[in-house]
Design an enzyme around this catalytic site. Structure first.
Site, PDB file in Angstrom:
ATOM      1  N   TRP A   1      -5.217  -3.910   9.505  1.00 29.73           N
ATOM      2  CA  TRP A   1      -4.383  -3.190   8.539  1.00 29.73           C
ATOM      3  C   TRP A   1      -3.019  -3.839   8.379  1.00 29.73           C
ATOM      4  CZ3 TRP A   1      -7.132  -0.863   5.273  1.00 29.73           C
ATOM      5  CH2 TRP A   1      -8.298  -0.189   5.654  1.00 29.73           C
TER       6      TRP A   1
ATOM      7  N   ASP B   1       3.351   2.006   9.300  1.00 25.86           N
ATOM      8  CA  ASP B   1       2.056   2.550   8.891  1.00 25.86           C
ATOM      9  C   ASP B   1       1.530   3.366  10.075  1.00 25.86           C
ATOM     10  OD1 ASP B   1      -0.563   3.112   8.231  1.00 25.86           O
ATOM     11  OD2 ASP B   1      -1.135   1.033   7.803  1.00 25.86           O
TER      12      ASP B   1
ATOM     13  N   LYS C   1      -7.225  10.613   8.339  1.00 20.91           N
ATOM     14  CA  LYS C   1      -7.483  10.460   9.763  1.00 20.91           C
ATOM     15  C   LYS C   1      -6.966  11.671  10.541  1.00 20.91           C
ATOM     16  CE  LYS C   1      -8.124   5.867   8.776  1.00 20.91           C
ATOM     17  NZ  LYS C   1      -7.505   4.777   8.052  1.00 20.91           N
TER      18      LYS C   1
HETATM   19  C1  LIG Z   1      -7.312   3.705   7.334  1.00 23.04           C
HETATM   20  C2  LIG Z   1      -6.076   2.922   7.432  1.00 23.04           C
HETATM   21  C3  LIG Z   1      -5.461   2.349   6.302  1.00 23.04           C
HETATM   22  C4  LIG Z   1      -6.073   2.415   4.922  1.00 23.04           C
HETATM   23  O1  LIG Z   1      -5.906   3.661   4.388  1.00 23.04           O
HETATM   24  P1  LIG Z   1      -6.355   3.999   2.891  1.00 23.04           P
HETATM   25  O2  LIG Z   1      -5.806   5.386   2.735  1.00 23.04           O
HETATM   26  O3  LIG Z   1      -7.846   3.936   2.864  1.00 23.04           O
HETATM   27  O4  LIG Z   1      -5.742   3.020   1.978  1.00 23.04           O
HETATM   28  C5  LIG Z   1      -4.272   1.677   6.466  1.00 23.04           C
HETATM   29  N1  LIG Z   1      -3.689   1.575   7.678  1.00 23.04           N
HETATM   30  C6  LIG Z   1      -4.261   2.098   8.785  1.00 23.04           C
HETATM   31  C7  LIG Z   1      -3.561   1.951  10.097  1.00 23.04           C
HETATM   32  C8  LIG Z   1      -5.461   2.791   8.699  1.00 23.04           C
HETATM   33  O5  LIG Z   1      -6.016   3.317   9.796  1.00 23.04           O
END
Ligand SMILES: *Cc1c(COP(=O)(O)O)cnc(C)c1O
Length: 370
Positions: free
Chosen positions: A101, A169, A193
């Site tokens: 990511w 993030d 999540k």
């Molecule tokens: C799942 C995830 C993403 C992507 O998220 P989307 O909402 O599908 O764009 C980005 N960063 C991390 C750390 C993730 O776990």
């Protein structure tokens, strides 16, 4: 009705009581005679829903008053673009590369800003967090990923950025343990999540980073699409256009659940206990093992493999494990293809009984297959 233990990395399981409440309110929300799905986002009935969701997030995360909370669409992945587009002033940003990511975030950012990868754990398939005490330089921001969903590593301490905005993030560990929001310029997370259903992305942003005509650093480039500007959404309380109304509503129910559980510190304690149940077993087993060293372990995503050294045999056993687990009611345990093996994602909604039951299943599997 049969409910399984769902170890999916995302979208992932929601607390049962949240689903029950949503089900009970699906035809008639609070005496309105309408579903939240059917409501105008500008109606008297909907306003308290989005307001409550924001208020609960502010309360649970202790978000200071000089931060805006935005409910956006496009996932965490759109933030990979919005961040450089909105924060670029001098033209350079620092990224810490700790997994897939962060790699995607920095690759996207390179379209608009010069990227310095100041540290990376790519050399060891991202199974650790590089030590970065301090980041200095002529950067518009420093980007980190707090929890690496695929590799199962957690950033425990954040670098000192000496006033450069720190952007995080936190998609896969927001609300899993306390975070000092005041240390960050932006925290963002896709909801699917730890916060709720897919469709809404939370952006917590310090107000001075929201650029517009009145901003001391001047306005954003005139050709930047309206929907990609933070100031558009901040000025309209996430209601510039139709927000993901129903996902925001369910997120509100999830936040009520977290509050009822005792808030984020109580969730952190429980998450630590849950993770310990699985890690302790993995560390004591001669058949299974964790892929991440103790000091870097995520308490949300736990990848594991078998100790079988023959690659073909290992692959066959992994397949057998995932299939038998599924038949026993433990679903989505296949690992990411980059790590192989298995992965158990145990977000806030996973009860400790689910992790204990999984370990019992693994013990039996070990006995039958070792
Ligand atoms: C799942 C995830 C993403 C992507 O998220 P989307 O909402 O599908 O764009 C980005 N960063 C991390 C750390 C993730 O776990």
């Amino acid at each position: 009705m049969k409910r399984v233990y769902n170890f999916s990395a995302g979208p992932s399981m929601l607390p049962q009581e949240v689903l029950e409440k949503a089900a009970a309110e699906i035809l008639d929300f609070n005496g309105t005679g309408q579903s939240v799905m059917e409501m105008s986002h500008r109606s008297k009935a909907y306003k308290p829903i989005i307001d409550k969701t924001e208020a609960l997030l502010r309360e649970l995360m202790n978000i200071p008053a000089n931060y805006k909370v935005l409910f956006l669409q496009g996932g965490a992945s759109l933030q990979f673009a919005m961040i450089p587009l909105n924060l670029k002033k001098k033209g350079k940003a620092a990224y810490i590369d700790t997994g897939v990511w962060s790699g995607k975030a920095l690759k996207e950012a390179k379209k608009w800003i010069e990227v310095d990868v100041v540290a990376s754990s790519k050399d060891k398939t991202y199974n650790y967090i590089p030590k970065v005490d301090k980041v200095t330089g002529d950067y518009d921001y420093v980007h980190v990923t707090s929890n690496n969903t695929i590799f199962g590593t957690l950033m425990n301490t954040f670098p000192d950025t000496a006033g450069i905005p720190l952007v995080c993030d936190a998609s896969s560990n927001i609300l899993s343990e306390p975070m000092d929001v005041s240390k960050f310029g932006i925290i963002y997370a896709g909801a699917q999540k730890n916060l709720g259903p897919a469709g809404v992305t939370v952006v917590i942003i310090r107000e001075d980073l929201i650029r517009g005509p009145e901003h001391p650093q001047g306005d954003l480039p005139a050709d930047l699409a309206t929907m990609l500007r933070y100031d558009t959404h901040a000025a309209e309380g996430s209601m510039y256009n139709t927000p993901p109304c129903y996902s925001i509503y369910v997120m509100g129910l999830v936040l009520e659940f977290v509050k009822k559980m005792g808030g984020v510190p109580a969730m952190a304690k429980l998450n630590g206990e849950k993770a310990a149940v699985l890690y302790d077993y993995l560390d004591s087993s001669s058949f299974f093992k964790a892929t991440v060293a103790k000091e870097f372990r995520s308490i949300m995503n736990i990848p594991f493999v078998t100790t079988i050294t023959d690659a073909e045999k290992a692959e066959a056993i992994n397949k057998k494990f995932v299939a038998e687990a599924e038949a026993a009611g433990f679903v989505n345990l296949a690992g990411h293809r980059l790590v192989g093996g298995m992965r158990a994602s145990i977000y806030n909604a996973m009860p400790i009984d689910g992790v204990k039951a999984l370990v019992e299943f693994m013990k039996a599997f070990e006995k039958n297959n070792a």
